[in-house]
Design a protein around this motif. Structure first.
Motif, PDB file in Angstrom:
ATOM      1  N   SER A 122      55.624  28.102 -76.019  1.00 20.78           N
ATOM      2  CA  SER A 122      56.187  28.401 -77.334  1.00 20.78           C
ATOM      3  C   SER A 122      55.679  29.754 -77.842  1.00 20.78           C
ATOM      4  O   SER A 122      54.561  30.162 -77.558  1.00 20.78           O
ATOM      5  N   SER A 123      56.496  30.436 -78.607  1.00 28.14           N
ATOM      6  CA  SER A 123      56.082  31.718 -79.176  1.00 28.14           C
ATOM      7  C   SER A 123      55.305  31.521 -80.474  1.00 28.14           C
ATOM      8  O   SER A 123      54.838  32.482 -81.064  1.00 28.14           O
ATOM      9  N   THR A 124      55.199  30.290 -80.940  1.00 29.04           N
ATOM     10  CA  THR A 124      54.428  30.022 -82.147  1.00 29.04           C
ATOM     11  C   THR A 124      53.295  29.094 -81.788  1.00 29.04           C
ATOM     12  O   THR A 124      53.514  28.076 -81.155  1.00 29.04           O
ATOM     13  N   PRO A 125      52.078  29.366 -82.116  1.00 29.50           N
ATOM     14  CA  PRO A 125      51.643  30.549 -82.844  1.00 29.50           C
ATOM     15  C   PRO A 125      51.535  31.774 -81.934  1.00 29.50           C
ATOM     16  O   PRO A 125      51.513  31.645 -80.715  1.00 29.50           O
ATOM     17  N   LYS A 126      51.454  32.923 -82.560  1.00 32.51           N
ATOM     18  CA  LYS A 126      51.272  34.168 -81.826  1.00 32.51           C
ATOM     19  C   LYS A 126      49.873  34.137 -81.212  1.00 32.51           C
ATOM     20  O   LYS A 126      48.911  33.718 -81.850  1.00 32.51           O
ATOM     21  N   LEU A 127      49.740  34.570 -79.969  1.00 30.75           N
ATOM     22  CA  LEU A 127      48.446  34.583 -79.292  1.00 30.75           C
ATOM     23  C   LEU A 127      47.886  35.996 -79.272  1.00 30.75           C
ATOM     24  O   LEU A 127      48.570  36.936 -78.877  1.00 30.75           O
ATOM     25  N   VAL A 128      46.632  36.147 -79.706  1.00 34.60           N
ATOM     26  CA  VAL A 128      45.936  37.431 -79.651  1.00 34.60           C
ATOM     27  C   VAL A 128      44.540  37.168 -79.079  1.00 34.60           C
ATOM     28  O   VAL A 128      44.022  36.048 -79.173  1.00 34.60           O
ATOM     29  N   TYR A 129      43.925  38.192 -78.489  1.00 37.08           N
ATOM     30  CA  TYR A 129      42.579  38.040 -77.957  1.00 37.08           C
ATOM     31  C   TYR A 129      41.545  38.495 -78.974  1.00 37.08           C
ATOM     32  O   TYR A 129      41.771  39.421 -79.761  1.00 37.08           O
TER      33      TYR A 129
ATOM     34  N   GLN B 104      42.501  33.928 -79.141  1.00 37.26           N
ATOM     35  CA  GLN B 104      41.943  33.468 -77.873  1.00 37.26           C
ATOM     36  C   GLN B 104      40.555  34.064 -77.666  1.00 37.26           C
ATOM     37  O   GLN B 104      40.195  35.058 -78.284  1.00 37.26           O
ATOM     38  N   VAL B 105      39.810  33.486 -76.755  1.00 38.70           N
ATOM     39  CA  VAL B 105      38.498  34.003 -76.420  1.00 38.70           C
ATOM     40  C   VAL B 105      38.663  35.411 -75.879  1.00 38.70           C
ATOM     41  O   VAL B 105      39.672  35.726 -75.239  1.00 38.70           O
ATOM     42  N   ALA B 106      37.646  36.253 -76.091  1.00 36.63           N
ATOM     43  CA  ALA B 106      37.691  37.622 -75.584  1.00 36.63           C
ATOM     44  C   ALA B 106      37.905  37.614 -74.074  1.00 36.63           C
ATOM     45  O   ALA B 106      37.416  36.726 -73.370  1.00 36.63           O
TER      46      ALA B 106
END
Length: 117
Positions: free
Chosen positions: A103-110, A10-12
């Protein structure tokens, strides 16, 4: 090298921008790195790992001949990844679907923050 799959960056969190635009290049110029990234990702979503994308953009931006890439790919890749690279830019209509999804897929990270917290 660790391969990370099923992850959406994800965007910062401190990004000042609220909407994205399709990147462009001046008609007389060769495509910029961000234009190459956009073209590759939008033409074939989910194909590239971040390292593969950085590599593909690099060889296209530097305009390596196909024969050189075929023959020296390992050397080019090693030289390229001997230094760090900036984070990616991202914005599409599908972005909102990913970050608002349940949904838990895909995993979300910043992405990395622009400034220290």
């Amino acid at each position: 090298m660790t391969l990370i799959i099923d992850t959406f960056v994800q965007v910062a969190q401190d990004c000042p921008v609220t909407t994205g635009v399709v990147p462009t290049t001046k008609p007389s110029a060769k495509p910029s790195i961000h234009v190459l990234q956009y073209e590759l990702l939008s033409a074939d979503p989910y194909r590239y790992t971040i390292d593969d994308l950085i590599y593909e953009v690099h060889v296209r931006h530097k305009e390596y001949p196909e024969e050189t890439v075929a023959k020296d790919a390992d050397r080019i890749r090693a030289e390229l990844f001997s230094k760090s690279h900036p984070c990616m830019r991202a914005s599409t209509e599908q972005y909102r679907k990913f970050v608002e999804g349940t949904s838990s897929t895909p995993k979300l990270v910043y992405a990395m923050r622009n400034k220290r917290a």
